[in-house]
Design a protein around this motif. Sequence first.
Motif: not given
Length: 231
Positions: A110-138
């Motif tokens: 979010l910082m590199f993209g210049g987008w706000p670090q809101t709760d909604a954005n951070v939550t979205l990114m965490l969910r997206w990362m989980r769908q790609e690799n999963g938290p244990p090995d994100w």
Amino acid sequence: MPSRRVRIRFPKPAKRVLMPLHHRFGVTLTVIGLVFAFSIVPTDAALASTLLVAPSTALADGGPAAPQQQLLVDATIAAPVVDRESIGATDGIDTLAHIGTNESWAKLVLMFGGWPQTDANVTLMLRWMRQENGPPDWWNRNNPLNNGYGSGGGAGLGSYPDLVTAAQYCAKNLQRGYPGIVAGLQAGTSADTTAAAIWASPWASSHYGNGTHWSTRPVEIVRAPASAWGF
């Protein structure tokens, strides 16, 4: 006896001396200036409201009090207004890297993209990362979102030298070809709305089952090894 006419001569009126035109203008401007000057002289009440008088103090040996000191302050000077609500702080790259969690990496993107670090954005990114690799090995292959841009793997199977570099390339890739996702991140108000933009985009060939393969349960916060961050 014939009448005699008596001729009475009246003195001719004195000629009126006219002042040259430029002199008359000068006198007029002088009068206007005096009127204006008197009109802006502050009243005694105004001077009293801007007069600061330092209290007199007696000398230590009982001598006469020191003369009062006066400081005139322009009544039009106002104290600056400080908007304390606008003062804030955002974690920097080094701080986020040393925290080292999947949440930190989400904020880096979010910082590199210049987008706000809101709760909604951070939550979205965490969910997206989980769908790609999963938290244990994100941090798998230092490529949390399986990004093909700049990783050497067109299908998203490439890797990056560290997670900071991965965050930079992720933001660049979104900016260069995913306007729907960028619009959602720029708004930063709804994780669900931005998720729908991700499903509709070509980021994943499966389109995450148009949302059927997308979990909204809370994401576990996991710290990656220091080596993944380049330490």
